[in-house]
Design an enzyme around this catalytic site. Sequence first.
Site, short mmCIF file in Angstrom:
data_model
loop_
_atom_site.label_atom_id
_atom_site.label_comp_id
_atom_site.label_asym_id
_atom_site.label_seq_id
_atom_site.Cartn_x
_atom_site.Cartn_y
_atom_site.Cartn_z
N LYS A 81 0.85 -1.19 0.00
CA LYS A 81 0.00 0.00 0.00
C LYS A 81 0.88 1.25 0.00
O LYS A 81 0.65 2.18 -0.75
CB LYS A 81 -0.93 -0.01 1.23
N GLN A 124 -5.02 -1.97 9.68
CA GLN A 124 -4.91 -3.27 9.01
C GLN A 124 -5.48 -4.38 9.89
O GLN A 124 -5.19 -4.45 11.09
CB GLN A 124 -3.42 -3.54 8.69
N ASP A 170 -11.41 2.45 4.37
CA ASP A 170 -11.85 1.07 4.11
C ASP A 170 -13.37 0.96 3.99
O ASP A 170 -13.87 -0.08 3.57
CB ASP A 170 -11.46 0.19 5.31
N1 GUN Z 1 -6.97 -7.19 5.88
C1 GUN Z 1 -7.22 -7.88 4.74
N2 GUN Z 1 -7.85 -7.09 3.85
C2 GUN Z 1 -8.01 -5.88 4.42
C3 GUN Z 1 -8.58 -4.65 4.00
O1 GUN Z 1 -9.11 -4.50 2.89
N3 GUN Z 1 -8.53 -3.63 4.89
C4 GUN Z 1 -7.97 -3.77 6.12
N4 GUN Z 1 -8.00 -2.72 6.93
N5 GUN Z 1 -7.43 -4.89 6.56
C5 GUN Z 1 -7.44 -5.94 5.70
#
Ligand code: GUN
Length: 281
Positions: free
Chosen positions: A49, A93, A116
């Site tokens: 990211k 995350q 998100d």
């Molecule tokens: N863990 C796996 N996929 C995601 C996601 O799309 N967002 C977040 N915050 N954690 C994740």
Amino acid sequence: MTTILDGKKLRDKILAELKSKLDKLEKKPTLVVILVGNNPASRIYVENKKKTADKIGINSIIIKYPEKITEKELLDKIHELNKDDNINAILVQLPLPKHISKENIMNTIDPRKDVDGFTPYNIGKLFSGEKPFCYPCTPKGILLLLDEYNIELEGKHAVIIGRSNIVGKPLIQFLLNRNATVTICHSHTKNLSDITKTADILISAVGEKIIEENMLKPNCIVVDVGIFKDATGKTRGDVDFENVSKIASYISPVPGGVGPMTIASLMLNTFELFELKNSNH
Ligand code: GUN
């Protein structure tokens, strides 16, 4: 002949368009990613990211905490970020360690910074058919990918496998919004292949090799959201790609399908939240 749903190609196109918009800005958006603990997959996702954000001109900050951080310390940090005018997107995350309530964390993130789309406000908006501040990244990426290939969803039977809050559940609403008929299957579903055989579109988000060609209707569309390492260390998805690609009309590969689209959606969301903030000033 199957067509590959090429997530890398579409990601690159989206990011190039976004970069040219960002290049014109004097002040850039800022994304904060909070990573708790040492989950190896999470560490890779978070680094990816950041790398992508840096490449296109989005400021990104990773805040790392040890596994043993208290919920209170994490909540205090989120309050601080909510108030910080220089931060416009916050991502925590997942998964979080067991002693931290994911619900309490999601209840605390400002919905206007919830990149998100996981806070109760944004989920509620999504499920009531209204516009949230942000749509969850993986379902958004899947829809962008299907749209890129002009795949019609109206009246189609879409079968989702996996009922997670991150993928399966929000995806129901995305597909309903497009007038698909939606079935959701999960680990307790009986006679799974009787259901998958009726799918015009199958979306699998399990993280195990479960989809074989004899479970599918010929010419169906297959979207593989699963990602894991097999016994030989190879990255693979839920779908037996080699055999399923002989009967599916479209198929997304792993890697190179949904994964890159999730990151592209995150960058789009970060930009959209930045624009939202500026439009309110
Ligand atoms: N863990 C796996 N996929 C995601 C996601 O799309 N967002 C977040 N915050 N954690 C994740």
